[in-house]
Design an enzyme around this catalytic site. Structure first.
Site, PDB file in Angstrom:
ATOM      1  N   GLY A 141       0.819  -1.199   0.000  1.00  0.00           N
ATOM      2  CA  GLY A 141       0.000   0.000   0.000  1.00  0.00           C
ATOM      3  C   GLY A 141       0.856   1.253   0.000  1.00  0.00           C
ATOM      4  CG  ASN A 142       5.510   2.822   0.339  1.00  0.00           C
ATOM      5  OD1 ASN A 142       5.714   3.640  -0.550  1.00  0.00           O
ATOM      6  ND2 ASN A 142       6.162   2.846   1.487  1.00  0.00           N
ATOM      7  N   GLY A 200      12.187   5.113   7.912  1.00  0.00           N
ATOM      8  CA  GLY A 200      12.919   3.986   8.474  1.00  0.00           C
ATOM      9  C   GLY A 200      14.238   4.415   9.101  1.00  0.00           C
ATOM     10  CG  ASP A 208      10.612  -8.411   3.363  1.00  0.00           C
ATOM     11  OD1 ASP A 208       9.640  -7.849   3.891  1.00  0.00           O
ATOM     12  OD2 ASP A 208      11.527  -8.942   4.015  1.00  0.00           O
TER      13      ASP A 208
END
Length: 227
Positions: free
Chosen positions: A12-13, A157, A72
């Site tokens: 959903g990014n 992040g 990922d």
């Protein structure tokens, strides 16, 4: 055979979606977020970046019946034997945030000298086509080191504490264009798109049955066959 007309992106990014759409746009591919098909998140139970990426792409492909792409990624710090690795997003425990994860990382490296703070971001981008059984992947890596304090206001992040010695600045100080060029995710997605173009042109048949026996992500991925 040309590339699929539509590919589901298992995230959903919106930033990631824009990058994947830009890379595949030249091939006439429409990239659609999985949310448009009502696909939710799936537990990431893998022990490698490759395994978790395939969990997401296979899930989106199975639910929608369409080809799917996922990624990922995470940070591997040499001094911490590759940690936080696949647990990067939840490094500081339940309810983890970017800030709490960074705080824990800085605390873990508080007494570590500059010469021993080497780290790298790793990313595995995967593709699954349920119609043909094709499973492809692309890998990306961004080498650097961990700063002793936050630097810069961009990114997300661990970007504020990840220093790129070639650029001479933290990842959080990169422009969007610079980040797309240097980052692990940009490299992985470009490698995947190249594999896709080759596969659908009949020049590449690299499927899951022919994945390498050993992943090249030190301290983070142990075996690609675990996917």
């Amino acid at each position: 055979m040309g590339l699929p007309a539509r590919i589901v992106f298992a995230s959903g990014n919106r930033g990631k979606l824009r990058e994947v759409s830009r890379l595949l746009g030249d091939f006439g591919v429409e990239v659609v977020p999985q949310s448009e098909f009502g696909v939710g998140e799936v537990p990431e139970t893998g022990t490698t970046f490759l395994a978790n990426s395939f969990i997401k792409s296979r899930h989106a492909a199975a639910v929608t019946g369409l080809p799917a792409i996922a990624d990922d990624s995470g940070l591997a710090v040499d001094f911490l034997d590759g940690a936080p690795g696949v647990y990067s997003a939840r490094y500081s425990g339940p309810g983890a945030t970017d800030e709490t994860n960074i705080d824990k990382l800085l605390a873990a490296l508080a007494e570590v000298p500059d010469g021993e703070r080497a780290a790298a971001f790793h990313c595995m981008a995967t593709f699954v086509d349920p119609a043909t059984g094709a499973e492809l992947f692309g890998e990306g890596r961004w080498d650097g080191c961990i700063l002793t304090a936050r630097q810069g206001s961009g990114g997300f992040g661990y970007d504020p504490v990840f220093f790129d010695p070639v650029a001479g600045k933290a990842a959080a100080e990169f422009t969007a264009e610079e980040n797309n060029t240097a980052s692990h995710r940009g490299k992985a997605l470009r490698a995947l798109v190249a594999a896709l173009a080759g596969h659908y042109a009949g020049r590449c048949r690299r499927t899951a049955s022919r994945l390498p026996s050993t992943c090249t992500c030190p301290g983070a991925c142990r075996s690609a066959r675990t996917a």
